[in-house]
Write an enzyme that holds these catalytic residues in place. Structure first.
Site, PDB file in Angstrom:
ATOM      1  N   GLU A 261      -1.660  -9.066   3.234  1.00  0.00           N
ATOM      2  CA  GLU A 261      -1.455  -9.651   4.573  1.00  0.00           C
ATOM      3  C   GLU A 261      -2.763 -10.060   5.250  1.00  0.00           C
ATOM      4  O   GLU A 261      -2.750 -10.865   6.176  1.00  0.00           O
ATOM      5  CB  GLU A 261      -0.677  -8.685   5.484  1.00  0.00           C
TER       6      GLU A 261
ATOM      7  N   CYS B 242       0.833  -1.199   0.000  1.00  0.00           N
ATOM      8  CA  CYS B 242       0.000   0.000   0.000  1.00  0.00           C
ATOM      9  C   CYS B 242       0.873   1.257   0.000  1.00  0.00           C
ATOM     10  O   CYS B 242       1.418   1.617  -1.028  1.00  0.00           O
ATOM     11  CB  CYS B 242      -0.986  -0.040   1.163  1.00  0.00           C
TER      12      CYS B 242
ATOM     13  N   HIS C 232      -3.577  -4.951   0.364  1.00  0.00           N
ATOM     14  CA  HIS C 232      -2.972  -5.463   1.607  1.00  0.00           C
ATOM     15  C   HIS C 232      -3.111  -6.986   1.609  1.00  0.00           C
ATOM     16  O   HIS C 232      -4.019  -7.517   2.248  1.00  0.00           O
ATOM     17  CB  HIS C 232      -3.711  -4.906   2.820  1.00  0.00           C
TER      18      HIS C 232
HETATM   19  N1  GLN Z   1      -1.856   6.646   2.679  1.00  0.00           N
HETATM   20  C1  GLN Z   1      -1.937   5.869   1.487  1.00  0.00           C
HETATM   21  C2  GLN Z   1      -3.287   6.016   0.807  1.00  0.00           C
HETATM   22  O1  GLN Z   1      -4.249   6.400   1.430  1.00  0.00           O
HETATM   23  C3  GLN Z   1      -1.646   4.417   1.773  1.00  0.00           C
HETATM   24  C4  GLN Z   1      -2.692   3.765   2.614  1.00  0.00           C
HETATM   25  C5  GLN Z   1      -2.228   2.505   3.270  1.00  0.00           C
HETATM   26  O2  GLN Z   1      -1.029   2.232   3.321  1.00  0.00           O
HETATM   27  N2  GLN Z   1      -3.156   1.734   3.805  1.00  0.00           N
HETATM   28  O3  GLN Z   1      -3.417   5.737  -0.345  1.00  0.00           O
END
Ligand code: GLN
Length: 600
Positions: free
Chosen positions: A535, A404, A533
């Site tokens: 994970e 992310c 994600h």
């Molecule tokens: N801050 C980034 C976004 O909103 C990444 C978000 C995250 O890592 N969950 O796109």
């Protein structure tokens, strides 16, 4: 439906979630379908707006629910897919009651905690317990209800009262209570008084413990369990000692060895619930697999060292699922996982002057690791340090996994140092940047933060001519994969061509091909970023492919693992098809789009 309420006393954070999940797992080994509900007595509607350093990681569910990290424990231990309604909060219950009141549904009555709030809680539990949680589509027979916090807190009072009433609503044979308590060792002496006091509180509130699980530093001698049994008015067999163990995989077996299954079988008349022989066989197989897993985990000696460069490292719970994913992957590669935690801002130039010791220690960790991981995150702090770590990984050909924010960081680093776009940045981190290579997604709300990100299970479509991609091969060469998302920003499409030309390929994109979701660097042992994600969908015996590739590359066994993945199947291949039953309008659209993708 058989309900097992798991409550806690003395202090929180002593492993109630693991004990609750382990209990569920043991009932699964008997062949039952088990579901779980976590009650969090805070006012927030969900965990989405809470800082990870305050409450641990925000766990994201298929349906986009942003939940407590215990839901992750349940999904991993029970191999189920839960929805947002499996996490109850005070905020959700009150919202429901107030909405009903505004509609006039209470017909002129005074709306009160008892009975209106307590009824709403019980109705919620009964309704959600019935929802199928795996692709069998069958309703579960057992529901674990974990009550967050400790009994006696003001916040949890309505829930405790609701559960007191609930035992009569569902009947004695269908409700058991497992209370998790602490037996600390003070100067070598095991102290039972806190447990006695906590059971007294529990009884005073009308809840009678069927089992008392005592968290303790080492196995409890008979004298201590007898004392607890006497002062807490339970039989000796109702006192379980859950002592510290080398890995959490031991906990189910520890509970089993102390007769938990037999006790619940009698207490809940489980044998009256008929289940097919095939499911009993499935349960037996699960138990054998779990035992093997526990033994093989203890026998790992060769190490793989991973440096986690994050910004919430002050609380390791902020990265629970990431750690689990690394652990599961390391286990499959036959390596013992060693994580070094690096606070990203310690890698920045200012740190060299302000905190030279931390600066050098942080760089030492980055430079000596077998693999570097930059997980998700929000906001500017530490991002220059993350960019520096990604640069090191790319240039020195050290395996890199960006999740992310870590994916966006890899793109920023590439644009700055390979394309020469010196001030490339994310609009989230520096709005005025001349090269916004990561931008705000058009559909996201700028005024409301709760539940408004791009959330939940989304498809990623591998692009044509990406058969070379390690990630794609790790997902068994799939055309489409489904992972959970949680973000507001995306890679700016205006820079994609330039970036790809220079070697960083966006091998996976959304169903329209417009949103960049998986990046991979050609000619590098493993330099991978995912907007999703992954994970959140790892399993002990079925690690997340993206993490597996990362660990395998770090351990020098990537080709073998890629071969092994030829038969990979996601934990619940058809989970997204069941989602229309769950109350999430935007997901229906996604399902249709994927139908389109499949046709195309
Ligand atoms: N801050 C980034 C976004 O909103 C990444 C978000 C995250 O890592 N969950 O796109």
């Amino acid at each position: 439906m058989k309900y097992i309420l798991v409550s806690g006393g003395v202090i929180s954070g002593i492993g109630k979630g693991v004990i609750a999940s382990s209990t569920g797992l043991l009932l699964k080994t008997l062949g039952y379908n088990v579901t779980a509900i976590k009650i969090d007595p805070y006012m927030n509607i969900d965990a989405g707006t809470m800082s990870p350093t305050e409450h641990g990681e925000v766990f994201v569910l298929d349906d986009g629910g942003e939940a407590d990290l215990d839901l992750g424990n349940y999904e991993r231990y029970l191999n189920v897919t839960l929805g947002r309604d499996n996490n109850i909060t005070t905020g959700k219950i009150y919202r429901e009651v107030i909405e009903k009141e505004r509609r006039g549904d209470y017909l002129g009555k005074t709306v009160q905690v008892i009975p209106h709030v307590t009824d709403a809680i019980q109705d919620w539990v009964e309704r959600v317990a019935q929802v199928p949680v795996d692709e069998s589509g069958e309703a579960p027979e057992v529901c674990i209800i974990e009550l967050g916090g400790t009994v006696g807190d003001i916040e949890s009072a309505p829930f405790v009262e609701a559960m007191r009433q609930f035992q009569f609503r569902v009947g004695k044979d269908n409700f058991a209570l497992l209370h998790v308590s602490l037996v600390p060792s003070i100067n070598g002496e095991l102290k039972t008084k806190p447990t006695q006091a906590s059971i007294r509180d529990l009884r005073g509130l009308g809840l009678v413990p069927d089992l008392i699980a005592c968290r303790c530093p080492h196995a409890l001698p008979l004298s201590v369990t007898s004392k607890i049994s006497m002062f807490c008015h339970v039989a000796n067999e109702q006192v379980l000692a859950v002592h510290d163990v080398s890995s959490l995989y031991h906990v189910p077996l520890l509970l089993k060895d102390q007769g938990l299954i037999g006790f619940l079988r009698n207490r809940l008349k489980l044998d009256d619930v008929r289940i097919a022989e095939s499911r009993q066989a499935r349960g037996n197989k699960l138990l054998t697999m779990w035992k093997d897993l526990t033994i093989s985990y203890d026998r790992l000696f060769d190490k793989v060292s991973i440096c986690l460069v994050g910004k919430y490292t002050s609380l390791q719970d902020s990265y629970t699922s990431v750690i689990k994913s690394l652990e599961h992957a390391a286990m499959q590669c036959g390596r013992k996982l060693q994580i070094t935690w690096v606070e990203a801002s310690d890698l920045e130039l200012e740190a060299q002057h302000d905190r030279p010791k931390e600066f050098h220690a942080a760089w030492q960790a980055v430079c000596t690791a077998n693999g570097i991981l930059v997980p998700g995150g929000f906001g500017l702090r530490g991002t220059e340090g993350m960019i520096a770590a990604a640069k090191w990984a790319r240039e020195k050909k050290v395996p890199y996994l960006g999740i992310c924010l870590g994916f966006q960081i890899a793109v920023i680093e590439f644009c700055r140092n390979v394309l020469g776009l010196k001030d490339a940045h994310s609009a989230e981190l520096l709005e005025s940047t001349p090269h916004p290579v990561v931008i705000f997604m058009p559909e996201i709300s700028k005024t409301h933060l709760g539940g408004t990100m791009r959330l939940g299970l989304r498809p990623t479509v591998f692009q044509p001519n990406t058969e070379w991609s390690a990630v794609r091969q790790l997902y068994a060469n799939a055309d489409v994969i489904w992972e959970r998302h949680r973000h507001r920003y995306e890679v700016n499409p205006a820079y994609v061509q330039q970036v790809e030309k220079a070697g960083l390929a966006f091998v996976g994109r959304d169903e329209r091909g417009e949103r960049m979701q998986v990046a991979e660097l050609q000619g590098h042992p493993y330099f991978v970023g995912l907007q999703a994600h992954p994970e959140f969908c790892t399993r002990p015996l079925n690690p997340s492919p993206a993490f597996l590739g990362f660990i395998a590359a770090a351990a020098g066994v990537l080709p073998e693992q890629i071969k092994r993945q030829a038969n990979y199947e996601p934990p619940h291949p058809k989970a997204h098809l069941h989602m229309e039953n769950r109350d999430v309008p935007q997901v229906e659209v996604v399902t249709e789009q994927v139908a389109k993708v499949t046709v195309a």
